[in-house]
Scaffold this motif. Structure first.
Motif, PDB file in Angstrom:
ATOM      1  N   VAL A  55       0.829  -1.215   0.000  1.00 20.89           N
ATOM      2  CA  VAL A  55       0.000   0.000   0.000  1.00 20.89           C
ATOM      3  C   VAL A  55       0.862   1.262   0.000  1.00 20.89           C
ATOM      4  O   VAL A  55       0.459   2.267  -0.584  1.00 20.89           O
ATOM      5  CB  VAL A  55      -1.062   0.016   1.133  1.00 20.89           C
ATOM      6  N   VAL A  56       2.041   1.219   0.623  1.00 16.66           N
ATOM      7  CA  VAL A  56       2.949   2.370   0.544  1.00 16.66           C
ATOM      8  C   VAL A  56       3.419   2.526  -0.904  1.00 16.66           C
ATOM      9  O   VAL A  56       3.433   3.640  -1.444  1.00 16.66           O
ATOM     10  CB  VAL A  56       4.144   2.208   1.515  1.00 16.66           C
ATOM     11  N   TRP A  57       3.797   1.410  -1.545  1.00 13.85           N
ATOM     12  CA  TRP A  57       4.204   1.465  -2.952  1.00 13.85           C
ATOM     13  C   TRP A  57       3.081   2.065  -3.807  1.00 13.85           C
ATOM     14  O   TRP A  57       3.318   2.950  -4.627  1.00 13.85           O
ATOM     15  CB  TRP A  57       4.584   0.070  -3.465  1.00 13.85           C
ATOM     16  N   ALA A  58       1.850   1.588  -3.628  1.00 12.20           N
ATOM     17  CA  ALA A  58       0.718   2.042  -4.437  1.00 12.20           C
ATOM     18  C   ALA A  58       0.436   3.533  -4.230  1.00 12.20           C
ATOM     19  O   ALA A  58      -0.038   4.204  -5.151  1.00 12.20           O
ATOM     20  CB  ALA A  58      -0.532   1.225  -4.111  1.00 12.20           C
ATOM     21  N   ALA A  59       0.734   4.062  -3.061  1.00  9.71           N
ATOM     22  CA  ALA A  59       0.518   5.489  -2.792  1.00  9.71           C
ATOM     23  C   ALA A  59       1.574   6.362  -3.466  1.00  9.71           C
ATOM     24  O   ALA A  59       1.337   7.549  -3.689  1.00  9.71           O
ATOM     25  CB  ALA A  59       0.513   5.744  -1.286  1.00  9.71           C
ATOM     26  N   ARG A  60       2.728   5.761  -3.815  1.00  6.37           N
ATOM     27  CA  ARG A  60       3.845   6.551  -4.345  1.00  6.37           C
ATOM     28  C   ARG A  60       4.214   6.239  -5.791  1.00  6.37           C
ATOM     29  O   ARG A  60       4.982   6.980  -6.392  1.00  6.37           O
ATOM     30  CB  ARG A  60       5.086   6.303  -3.488  1.00  6.37           C
ATOM     31  N   HIS A  61       3.762   5.118  -6.307  1.00  5.48           N
ATOM     32  CA  HIS A  61       4.193   4.667  -7.623  1.00  5.48           C
ATOM     33  C   HIS A  61       2.996   4.229  -8.465  1.00  5.48           C
ATOM     34  O   HIS A  61       1.922   3.988  -7.943  1.00  5.48           O
ATOM     35  CB  HIS A  61       5.143   3.470  -7.499  1.00  5.48           C
ATOM     36  N   THR A  62       3.250   4.089  -9.739  1.00  2.76           N
ATOM     37  CA  THR A  62       2.281   3.465 -10.619  1.00  2.76           C
ATOM     38  C   THR A  62       3.002   2.345 -11.353  1.00  2.76           C
ATOM     39  O   THR A  62       4.222   2.346 -11.470  1.00  2.76           O
ATOM     40  CB  THR A  62       1.698   4.458 -11.638  1.00  2.76           C
ATOM     41  N   GLY A  63       2.248   1.428 -11.815  1.00  3.21           N
ATOM     42  CA  GLY A  63       2.841   0.321 -12.548  1.00  3.21           C
ATOM     43  C   GLY A  63       1.756  -0.597 -13.035  1.00  3.21           C
ATOM     44  O   GLY A  63       0.585  -0.447 -12.678  1.00  3.21           O
ATOM     45  N   PRO A  64       2.139  -1.568 -13.820  1.00  8.67           N
ATOM     46  CA  PRO A  64       1.144  -2.487 -14.361  1.00  8.67           C
ATOM     47  C   PRO A  64       0.675  -3.504 -13.318  1.00  8.67           C
ATOM     48  O   PRO A  64       1.206  -4.602 -13.215  1.00  8.67           O
ATOM     49  CB  PRO A  64       1.887  -3.154 -15.525  1.00  8.67           C
ATOM     50  N   VAL A  65      -0.290  -3.106 -12.493  1.00  7.64           N
ATOM     51  CA  VAL A  65      -0.825  -3.988 -11.453  1.00  7.64           C
ATOM     52  C   VAL A  65      -2.308  -4.204 -11.719  1.00  7.64           C
ATOM     53  O   VAL A  65      -3.067  -3.243 -11.845  1.00  7.64           O
ATOM     54  CB  VAL A  65      -0.606  -3.396 -10.037  1.00  7.64           C
ATOM     55  N   ARG A  66      -2.706  -5.474 -11.789  1.00  8.25           N
ATOM     56  CA  ARG A  66      -4.118  -5.818 -12.010  1.00  8.25           C
ATOM     57  C   ARG A  66      -4.897  -5.870 -10.710  1.00  8.25           C
ATOM     58  O   ARG A  66      -6.069  -5.519 -10.663  1.00  8.25           O
ATOM     59  CB  ARG A  66      -4.218  -7.185 -12.684  1.00  8.25           C
ATOM     60  N   ALA A  67      -4.247  -6.384  -9.652  1.00 10.80           N
ATOM     61  CA  ALA A  67      -4.966  -6.598  -8.395  1.00 10.80           C
ATOM     62  C   ALA A  67      -3.952  -6.974  -7.313  1.00 10.80           C
ATOM     63  O   ALA A  67      -2.778  -7.203  -7.606  1.00 10.80           O
ATOM     64  CB  ALA A  67      -5.992  -7.711  -8.556  1.00 10.80           C
ATOM     65  N   ALA A  68      -4.445  -7.064  -6.067  1.00  9.98           N
ATOM     66  CA  ALA A  68      -3.580  -7.475  -4.959  1.00  9.98           C
ATOM     67  C   ALA A  68      -4.346  -8.349  -3.975  1.00  9.98           C
ATOM     68  O   ALA A  68      -5.529  -8.106  -3.701  1.00  9.98           O
ATOM     69  CB  ALA A  68      -3.031  -6.253  -4.224  1.00  9.98           C
ATOM     70  N   LEU A  69      -3.658  -9.356  -3.471  1.00 10.24           N
ATOM     71  CA  LEU A  69      -4.139 -10.176  -2.364  1.00 10.24           C
ATOM     72  C   LEU A  69      -3.307  -9.779  -1.157  1.00 10.24           C
ATOM     73  O   LEU A  69      -2.078  -9.941  -1.155  1.00 10.24           O
ATOM     74  CB  LEU A  69      -3.966 -11.672  -2.662  1.00 10.24           C
ATOM     75  N   LEU A  70      -3.956  -9.223  -0.140  1.00 10.85           N
ATOM     76  CA  LEU A  70      -3.292  -8.720   1.060  1.00 10.85           C
ATOM     77  C   LEU A  70      -3.707  -9.600   2.234  1.00 10.85           C
ATOM     78  O   LEU A  70      -4.866  -9.610   2.623  1.00 10.85           O
ATOM     79  CB  LEU A  70      -3.693  -7.263   1.298  1.00 10.85           C
ATOM     80  N   VAL A  71      -2.751 -10.329   2.774  1.00 14.90           N
ATOM     81  CA  VAL A  71      -3.048 -11.326   3.806  1.00 14.90           C
ATOM     82  C   VAL A  71      -2.520 -10.851   5.158  1.00 14.90           C
ATOM     83  O   VAL A  71      -1.322 -10.635   5.327  1.00 14.90           O
ATOM     84  CB  VAL A  71      -2.432 -12.693   3.426  1.00 14.90           C
ATOM     85  N   THR A  72      -3.406 -10.673   6.100  1.00 16.09           N
ATOM     86  CA  THR A  72      -3.148 -10.293   7.494  1.00 16.09           C
ATOM     87  C   THR A  72      -2.135  -9.157   7.660  1.00 16.09           C
ATOM     88  O   THR A  72      -1.090  -9.315   8.272  1.00 16.09           O
ATOM     89  CB  THR A  72      -2.728 -11.518   8.346  1.00 16.09           C
ATOM     90  N   PRO A  73      -2.464  -7.953   7.134  1.00 15.61           N
ATOM     91  CA  PRO A  73      -1.561  -6.820   7.354  1.00 15.61           C
ATOM     92  C   PRO A  73      -1.517  -6.448   8.834  1.00 15.61           C
ATOM     93  O   PRO A  73      -2.555  -6.423   9.492  1.00 15.61           O
ATOM     94  CB  PRO A  73      -2.193  -5.706   6.524  1.00 15.61           C
ATOM     95  N   PRO A  74      -0.331  -6.175   9.359  1.00 21.61           N
ATOM     96  CA  PRO A  74      -0.237  -5.806  10.770  1.00 21.61           C
ATOM     97  C   PRO A  74      -0.660  -4.361  10.987  1.00 21.61           C
ATOM     98  O   PRO A  74      -0.497  -3.517  10.107  1.00 21.61           O
ATOM     99  CB  PRO A  74       1.255  -5.989  11.076  1.00 21.61           C
ATOM    100  N   TYR A  75      -1.177  -4.083  12.152  1.00 23.59           N
ATOM    101  CA  TYR A  75      -1.532  -2.713  12.502  1.00 23.59           C
ATOM    102  C   TYR A  75      -0.294  -2.082  13.128  1.00 23.59           C
ATOM    103  O   TYR A  75       0.031  -2.334  14.293  1.00 23.59           O
ATOM    104  CB  TYR A  75      -2.715  -2.684  13.472  1.00 23.59           C
TER     105      TYR A  75
END
Length: 158
Positions: A55-75
């Motif tokens: 999510v930090v990458w997505a806030a700062r970069h763009t790229g060829p990404v179709r989707a993401a599976l995010l499993v148990t992100p820590p708080y």
């Protein structure tokens, strides 16, 4: 997830910086290199701190990404950097620019289910309740994960 990458020629593992410390800047740079190193749109698969890296990458970069599976992100909002000069582990709260599924456990030691729900809402991600699954890692006794593979397939079909 490393098993998935090892078993499938189309999967690539974003190199991790040496551990410890978990240097966010290096992790984001490694992900950016992996994503920008291909013209093929990627489905990002991340676990734990890898979700925050995503999510930090997505806030700062763009790229060829179709989707993401995010499993148990820590708080870890506001956690101090593990290395002097690194950026704080501040979690972006904006909607992701690609579809995402967030897998949440009701018994994760690092994140409450309510915090998972808030991450999913903030990021515009579909929330999947994995039940009593701890942190969904090999240390917790998890091996092959067919439900996760099904979620990746479904993301690829979107």
């Amino acid at each position: 997830m490393r098993r998935w990458a090892d078993a499938r020629p189309g999967y690539r593992w974003a190199p991790e910086p040496p551990k410890p410390p978990l240097v966010l800047r290096q992790r984001v740079a490694a992900l950016d290199a992996a994503v920008s190193g291909s013209d093929e749109p990627a489905i990002l698969i991340a676990h734990s701190a890898g979700c925050i890296t995503t999510v930090v990458w997505a806030a700062r970069h763009t790229g060829p990404v179709r989707a993401a599976l995010l499993v148990t992100p820590p708080y870890i909002d506001g956690a101090e950097p593990d290395e002097p000069g690194d950026v704080p582990w501040v979690v972006p709260r904006g909607r992701l620019p690609f579809p995402a599924v967030l897998v949440a456990s009701r018994t994760d030691p690092y994140t409450s289910f309510a915090q998972f729900e808030q991450f999913a809402a903030d990021w515009g991600a579909e929330l999947v309740d994995a039940g009593d699954a701890g942190h969904l890692d090999t240390a917790g006794g998890f091996g092959p994960w067919p439900d996760g593979e099904r979620l990746v397939t479904e993301l690829g079909d979107r």
